[in-house]
Design a protein around this motif. Sequence first.
Motif, short mmCIF file in Angstrom:
data_model
loop_
_atom_site.label_atom_id
_atom_site.label_comp_id
_atom_site.label_asym_id
_atom_site.label_seq_id
_atom_site.Cartn_x
_atom_site.Cartn_y
_atom_site.Cartn_z
N LEU A 121 -52.11 31.54 -20.22
CA LEU A 121 -51.16 31.72 -21.33
C LEU A 121 -51.63 32.82 -22.28
CD1 LEU A 121 -50.28 28.05 -22.36
CD2 LEU A 121 -48.70 29.75 -21.48
N PHE A 122 -52.94 32.87 -22.53
CA PHE A 122 -53.48 33.82 -23.49
C PHE A 122 -53.69 35.21 -22.90
CE2 PHE A 122 -55.87 29.87 -25.18
CZ PHE A 122 -54.71 29.41 -25.78
N ALA A 123 -53.73 35.32 -21.57
CA ALA A 123 -54.10 36.57 -20.91
C ALA A 123 -53.16 37.73 -21.21
CB ALA A 123 -54.20 36.37 -19.41
N LYS A 124 -51.89 37.47 -21.28
CA LYS A 124 -50.93 38.57 -21.43
C LYS A 124 -50.97 39.22 -22.81
CE LYS A 124 -46.18 39.80 -20.48
NZ LYS A 124 -44.89 39.36 -20.02
N HIS A 125 -50.97 38.41 -23.86
CA HIS A 125 -50.87 38.96 -25.21
C HIS A 125 -52.07 38.65 -26.10
CE1 HIS A 125 -46.74 40.00 -24.37
NE2 HIS A 125 -46.51 38.76 -24.00
N GLY A 126 -52.99 37.84 -25.64
CA GLY A 126 -54.10 37.40 -26.48
C GLY A 126 -53.76 36.09 -27.16
N ILE A 127 -54.77 35.38 -27.58
CA ILE A 127 -54.56 34.05 -28.13
C ILE A 127 -53.78 34.07 -29.45
CG2 ILE A 127 -56.84 33.97 -29.25
CD1 ILE A 127 -56.84 30.93 -28.60
N SER A 128 -54.10 34.98 -30.34
CA SER A 128 -53.42 35.01 -31.64
C SER A 128 -51.94 35.31 -31.50
CB SER A 128 -54.08 36.02 -32.57
OG SER A 128 -55.39 35.61 -32.87
N LYS A 129 -51.60 36.28 -30.68
CA LYS A 129 -50.18 36.62 -30.49
C LYS A 129 -49.44 35.50 -29.77
CE LYS A 129 -50.51 41.58 -30.83
NZ LYS A 129 -50.31 42.87 -30.21
N THR A 130 -50.11 34.83 -28.84
CA THR A 130 -49.50 33.70 -28.14
C THR A 130 -49.23 32.56 -29.10
OG1 THR A 130 -50.64 34.33 -26.10
CG2 THR A 130 -49.77 32.09 -26.21
N MET A 131 -50.19 32.28 -29.99
CA MET A 131 -50.01 31.21 -30.98
C MET A 131 -48.90 31.57 -31.97
SD MET A 131 -54.03 30.22 -31.59
CE MET A 131 -53.81 28.80 -32.66
N GLU A 132 -48.87 32.82 -32.40
CA GLU A 132 -47.83 33.29 -33.33
C GLU A 132 -46.45 33.18 -32.67
OE1 GLU A 132 -46.68 34.19 -36.88
OE2 GLU A 132 -48.78 34.65 -36.59
N LYS A 133 -46.37 33.55 -31.40
CA LYS A 133 -45.10 33.46 -30.66
C LYS A 133 -44.63 32.01 -30.57
CE LYS A 133 -42.97 34.66 -26.27
NZ LYS A 133 -43.19 35.14 -24.90
N ALA A 134 -45.55 31.07 -30.36
CA ALA A 134 -45.18 29.66 -30.27
C ALA A 134 -44.55 29.18 -31.57
CB ALA A 134 -46.41 28.82 -29.94
N ILE A 135 -45.06 29.66 -32.69
CA ILE A 135 -44.52 29.28 -33.99
C ILE A 135 -43.11 29.84 -34.17
CG2 ILE A 135 -44.80 29.62 -36.49
CD1 ILE A 135 -47.84 29.35 -35.97
N LYS A 136 -42.88 31.06 -33.68
CA LYS A 136 -41.56 31.69 -33.82
C LYS A 136 -40.54 31.12 -32.84
CE LYS A 136 -43.25 36.07 -35.60
NZ LYS A 136 -43.51 37.47 -35.31
N VAL A 137 -40.94 30.90 -31.59
CA VAL A 137 -40.02 30.49 -30.54
C VAL A 137 -39.70 28.99 -30.59
CG1 VAL A 137 -39.71 30.34 -28.04
CG2 VAL A 137 -40.69 32.39 -29.04
N LYS A 138 -40.72 28.16 -30.83
CA LYS A 138 -40.52 26.71 -30.87
C LYS A 138 -41.04 26.15 -32.20
CE LYS A 138 -40.64 25.68 -25.97
NZ LYS A 138 -41.16 24.81 -24.95
N PRO A 139 -40.36 26.49 -33.30
CA PRO A 139 -40.84 26.01 -34.60
C PRO A 139 -40.67 24.50 -34.75
CG PRO A 139 -38.71 27.06 -34.85
CD PRO A 139 -39.12 27.25 -33.42
N VAL A 140 -41.54 23.92 -35.53
CA VAL A 140 -41.48 22.50 -35.85
C VAL A 140 -41.48 22.40 -37.37
CG1 VAL A 140 -42.71 20.30 -35.69
CG2 VAL A 140 -42.76 21.89 -33.78
N THR A 141 -40.60 21.60 -37.92
CA THR A 141 -40.54 21.43 -39.36
C THR A 141 -41.70 20.56 -39.81
OG1 THR A 141 -38.14 21.54 -39.24
CG2 THR A 141 -39.09 20.68 -41.28
N PRO A 142 -42.50 21.04 -40.79
CA PRO A 142 -43.60 20.20 -41.27
C PRO A 142 -43.08 18.90 -41.86
CG PRO A 142 -43.82 22.45 -42.07
CD PRO A 142 -42.46 22.34 -41.42
N ASP A 143 -43.81 17.82 -41.59
CA ASP A 143 -43.44 16.51 -42.13
C ASP A 143 -43.86 16.42 -43.58
OD1 ASP A 143 -42.50 15.60 -39.65
OD2 ASP A 143 -44.54 15.16 -39.03
N SER A 144 -42.93 16.00 -44.45
CA SER A 144 -43.27 15.88 -45.85
C SER A 144 -43.45 14.42 -46.27
CB SER A 144 -42.18 16.54 -46.71
OG SER A 144 -40.93 15.92 -46.46
N SER A 145 -43.16 13.50 -45.35
CA SER A 145 -43.34 12.10 -45.71
C SER A 145 -43.82 11.32 -44.49
CB SER A 145 -42.02 11.51 -46.20
OG SER A 145 -41.11 11.38 -45.12
#
Length: 158
Positions: A121-145
């Motif tokens: 998973l990390f090989a193509k773009h590097g770990i940081s870009k892969t993690m950043e992409k996950a946040i953009k593509v499959k966002p999760v709303t933070p739980d406030s309660s």
Amino acid sequence: MKVLKVKAQGLLQAGDTPILIYKLEDGTLTVAQPAIIRYLTGGATTANRHQLKLSKLGHYLSKKMLDRTELAIETGVKLIRLFTAEEWLELCSGILKAEADGKLGKKWTSAPGKVQVLLLLFAKHGISKTMEKAIKVKPVTPDSSFEQHIIRLLDYRC
């Protein structure tokens, strides 16, 4: 321990298992220590840094990683300790080195295969870009309660 707030969250799909990625208020990309260790060991353990240091795997991880002040986030239920992207990669590297030396513990037998999936998973773009992409593509709303946290957990397991 340094407790920070979550700015954004997303899911990184590693095989059949989604891994929750956090972007903290200071811009650091992180993953929960218990979650990634549980993923790598197939649920056999949720070791913390201290337990990693005492295990056979501790010989393959840097002293800096094992002794550094931990990052954490506060959820409605408890504090969650975090690994940065660099620490996550170091853990993966340590697992592969320990396996090559035949010193990987029984609880970690499933880890090398899962590490290979992560590294692909990390090989193509590097770990940081892969993690950043996950946040953009499959966002999760933070739980406030606490109630939202329980609802998310129940929906996730169904």
